[in-house]
Design an enzyme around this catalytic site. Structure first.
Site, mmCIF file in Angstrom:
data_model
loop_
_atom_site.group_PDB
_atom_site.id
_atom_site.type_symbol
_atom_site.label_atom_id
_atom_site.label_comp_id
_atom_site.label_asym_id
_atom_site.label_seq_id
_atom_site.Cartn_x
_atom_site.Cartn_y
_atom_site.Cartn_z
ATOM 1 N NE ARG A 52 -21.580 24.307 -22.289
ATOM 2 C CZ ARG A 52 -22.204 24.512 -21.143
ATOM 3 N NH1 ARG A 52 -23.207 25.331 -21.081
ATOM 4 N NH2 ARG A 52 -21.832 23.868 -20.073
ATOM 5 N NE ARG A 56 -29.264 24.474 -23.267
ATOM 6 C CZ ARG A 56 -29.317 24.647 -21.948
ATOM 7 N NH1 ARG A 56 -30.463 24.513 -21.314
ATOM 8 N NH2 ARG A 56 -28.241 24.973 -21.268
ATOM 9 N NE ARG A 65 -29.801 16.353 -26.352
ATOM 10 C CZ ARG A 65 -29.847 17.134 -25.287
ATOM 11 N NH1 ARG A 65 -29.019 18.142 -25.189
ATOM 12 N NH2 ARG A 65 -30.687 16.905 -24.313
ATOM 13 C CG ASP A 101 -21.024 17.974 -19.705
ATOM 14 O OD1 ASP A 101 -21.502 19.047 -20.103
ATOM 15 O OD2 ASP A 101 -20.751 17.757 -18.505
ATOM 16 C CE1 TYR A 176 -21.745 21.229 -11.724
ATOM 17 C CE2 TYR A 176 -19.594 21.127 -12.773
ATOM 18 C CZ TYR A 176 -20.828 21.735 -12.615
ATOM 19 O OH TYR A 176 -21.128 22.844 -13.341
HETATM 20 O O1 CP3 Z 1 -19.640 23.688 -27.738
HETATM 21 C C1 CP3 Z 1 -18.977 23.368 -26.741
HETATM 22 O O2 CP3 Z 1 -18.420 24.217 -26.004
HETATM 23 C C2 CP3 Z 1 -18.720 21.890 -26.478
HETATM 24 C C3 CP3 Z 1 -19.439 21.212 -25.547
HETATM 25 C C4 CP3 Z 1 -19.409 21.404 -24.041
HETATM 26 C C5 CP3 Z 1 -20.538 21.101 -23.259
HETATM 27 N N1 CP3 Z 1 -20.189 21.170 -21.946
HETATM 28 C C6 CP3 Z 1 -21.851 20.746 -23.805
HETATM 29 C C7 CP3 Z 1 -23.027 20.963 -22.968
HETATM 30 C C8 CP3 Z 1 -18.376 21.721 -23.162
HETATM 31 C C9 CP3 Z 1 -16.951 22.169 -23.489
HETATM 32 C C10 CP3 Z 1 -18.884 21.563 -21.844
HETATM 33 C C11 CP3 Z 1 -18.082 21.740 -20.649
HETATM 34 C C12 CP3 Z 1 -18.758 21.893 -19.371
HETATM 35 N N2 CP3 Z 1 -19.809 21.185 -18.872
HETATM 36 C C13 CP3 Z 1 -18.308 22.775 -18.371
HETATM 37 C C14 CP3 Z 1 -17.120 23.687 -18.503
HETATM 38 C C15 CP3 Z 1 -17.436 24.864 -19.343
HETATM 39 C C16 CP3 Z 1 -18.319 25.897 -18.718
HETATM 40 O O3 CP3 Z 1 -19.381 26.156 -19.297
HETATM 41 O O4 CP3 Z 1 -17.943 26.468 -17.684
HETATM 42 C C17 CP3 Z 1 -19.157 22.628 -17.259
HETATM 43 C C18 CP3 Z 1 -19.063 23.397 -15.969
HETATM 44 C C19 CP3 Z 1 -20.094 21.610 -17.579
HETATM 45 C C20 CP3 Z 1 -21.179 21.064 -16.725
HETATM 46 C C21 CP3 Z 1 -22.492 21.356 -17.351
HETATM 47 N N3 CP3 Z 1 -23.012 20.628 -18.400
HETATM 48 C C22 CP3 Z 1 -23.387 22.430 -17.089
HETATM 49 C C23 CP3 Z 1 -23.203 23.467 -15.998
HETATM 50 C C24 CP3 Z 1 -24.443 22.338 -18.002
HETATM 51 C C25 CP3 Z 1 -25.607 23.291 -18.203
HETATM 52 C C26 CP3 Z 1 -26.903 22.788 -17.680
HETATM 53 C C27 CP3 Z 1 -28.082 23.558 -18.265
HETATM 54 O O5 CP3 Z 1 -28.982 22.911 -18.787
HETATM 55 O O6 CP3 Z 1 -28.072 24.798 -18.197
HETATM 56 C C28 CP3 Z 1 -24.180 21.217 -18.806
HETATM 57 C C29 CP3 Z 1 -24.985 20.732 -19.914
HETATM 58 C C30 CP3 Z 1 -24.443 20.954 -21.254
HETATM 59 N N4 CP3 Z 1 -23.168 20.662 -21.640
HETATM 60 C C31 CP3 Z 1 -25.156 21.462 -22.355
HETATM 61 C C32 CP3 Z 1 -24.279 21.455 -23.443
HETATM 62 C C33 CP3 Z 1 -24.572 21.840 -24.862
HETATM 63 C C34 CP3 Z 1 -26.614 21.862 -22.345
HETATM 64 C C35 CP3 Z 1 -27.446 20.627 -22.388
HETATM 65 C C36 CP3 Z 1 -28.607 20.731 -23.319
HETATM 66 O O7 CP3 Z 1 -28.419 21.002 -24.504
HETATM 67 O O8 CP3 Z 1 -29.727 20.490 -22.836
#
Ligand code: CP3
Length: 375
Positions: A52, A56, A65, A101, A176
């Site tokens: 990540r 954000r 974004r 994602d 999910y």
């Molecule tokens: O920089 C990186 O690591 C690359 C991008 C990445 C994202 N999601 C971007 C993202 C990666 C590798 C993921 C994988 C992902 N997505 C996982 C496995 C990794 C982990 O964190 O355990 C999981 C479980 C998800 C599902 C998911 N997507 C969740 C739980 C969330 C968070 C929701 C929130 O708003 O708190 C997301 C959204 C997400 N994926 C964001 C990002 C940057 C945040 C969205 C935003 O910017 O509003």
């Protein structure tokens, strides 16, 4: 690890085939290349990247974004590529991780899924029955076009820095799909694997197929390594993992084995199943912040390269506390065949990006020395 001849299945201009990323500190550690004395070959600097790292915590990300939903941003090749590059420019990390994602393959297959801010992935129709699984759409290979375009654009800009592709592991993705939203205990999928094992296996097979092909699309388009995220596998006991999950993670990884790209397998709370995760077909094991790296090496043996495991909670501590912790992680990882520094889970959205840059500087300032004899 895949044999080098298998690289011929990647296109001739691929960075692994041209050798552009082959000598990078990241791949050097992922390969755990030991010299004749049995000690890992020292890279010219210690590699570090952060799960990540895009997202954000970065003001430039929040600006870009604005007005675009998470999944639409992932499917806009120009935006996804720019977001992938932002942390590389800012922090000088040793790898980019593709901005996307784990639920993108669901969206590409036509499933109604959104990422709700501060919640996570939410499905219009959870998949809870045999009928639901049988109604799952077929994912067409052409649907990956925005992904391959974004990867291509990114790799062009990265030069010798490798891009890491990724996907969700079948259990985490299926969790999910069954729950329809994030959950804490993942009761839905854990019940299904016992109450209706045939439906569970059909669902996990579907998830393994789409995740495996998602990773393969990224690797073929130019990624030099891939990571399978099984973020929620820690909710499973060893017996359940072995009986109901491991074969599906192996199936996902089998889509990308033999390409010559190192494969990393990461989960949280997975200290009890690290060996089973490696057996699923990974070259490198990602360790969360709960298990010390020297203990992980005891569990996995010294041949397994590790990735991890700075505790994200310490990013907010006073610098001397964080510095001491980072140095301990470096020492603790020195017994493994290779070690790539990372966090023990993703960058919290509240993290101060300047602290992350400083952590990278610190890691790069510590001489990549040879670990003690016999390590
Ligand atoms: O920089 C990186 O690591 C690359 C991008 C990445 C994202 N999601 C971007 C993202 C990666 C590798 C993921 C994988 C992902 N997505 C996982 C496995 C990794 C982990 O964190 O355990 C999981 C479980 C998800 C599902 C998911 N997507 C969740 C739980 C969330 C968070 C929701 C929130 O708003 O708190 C997301 C959204 C997400 N994926 C964001 C990002 C940057 C945040 C969205 C935003 O910017 O509003």
């Amino acid at each position: 690890m895949a044999s080098s001849t298998a690289q011929s299945t990647l296109p001739a201009h691929h960075p692994l085939v041209t050798g552009r990323t082959a000598e990078s500190p990241l791949l050097n550690q992922y390969r755990g290349s030991r010299d004749s004395a049995g000690t890992p070959a020292a890279p010219h600097r210690r590699p570090v990247w952060f799960m990540r790292q895009a997202g954000r915590s970065l003001p430039e990300y929040r600006r870009l974004r604005e007005g675009t939903s998470m999944l639409d941003a992932c499917l806009d090749p120009e935006m996804a590529s720019e977001i992938t590059m932002q942390p590389v420019r800012r922090h000088d990390v040793d790898a980019a991780i593709f901005f996307s994602d784990i639920v993108i393959p669901l969206r590409l297959a036509g499933i109604d899924v959104e990422i709700v801010p501060n919640v996570g992935p939410v499905l219009g129709t959870p998949v809870r029955s045999r009928v639901g699984v049988e109604a799952l759409p077929v994912l067409d290979d052409d649907a990956f076009a925005p992904i391959t375009e974004a990867v291509g654009r990114t790799v062009e800009q990265l030069g010798a820095t490798p891009l890491i592709g990724f996907a969700g592991a079948p259990f985490t993705l299926a969790a999910y799909m069954v729950e329809g939203r994030p959950s804490r205990d993942h009761l839905g999928p854990r019940t299904m694997m016992h109450a209706d094992p045939d439906t569970w296996h059909a669902l996990a097979s579907w998830a393994a197929d789409v995740s495996g092909r998602f990773m393969r699309a990224q690797l073929e388009a130019g990624a030099s390594a891939a990571q399978l995220f099984d973020s929620w596998a820690g909710s499973l006991g060893r017996t359940d993992y072995a009986a109901h999950v491991q074969e599906h993670s192996a199936a996902a990884l089998s889509h990308v084995s033999g390409l010559g790209a190192p494969l990393v397998h990461f989960g949280t709370g997975t200290g009890e199943i690290l060996d089973l995760m490696r057996e699923a077909g990974a070259d490198v094991i990602g360790i969360d912040y709960r298990v010390q790296l020297d203990e992980a090496t005891r569990r996995l043996g010294p041949q397994t390269p590790l990735q991890g495991n700075i505790d994200p909670a310490l990013l907010d501590a006073d610098w001397p506390v964080l510095e001491e912790h980072v140095r301990q992680v470096i020492t603790s990882g020195s017994e493994a065949a290779g070690h790539v520094l990372n966090l023990g889970h993703g960058v919290p959205p509240t993290a101060n990006p300047e602290v992350l840059t400083r952590v990278v500087e610190l890691i790069h300032s510590v001489e990549p020395s040879t670990p003690s004899a016999g390590a």
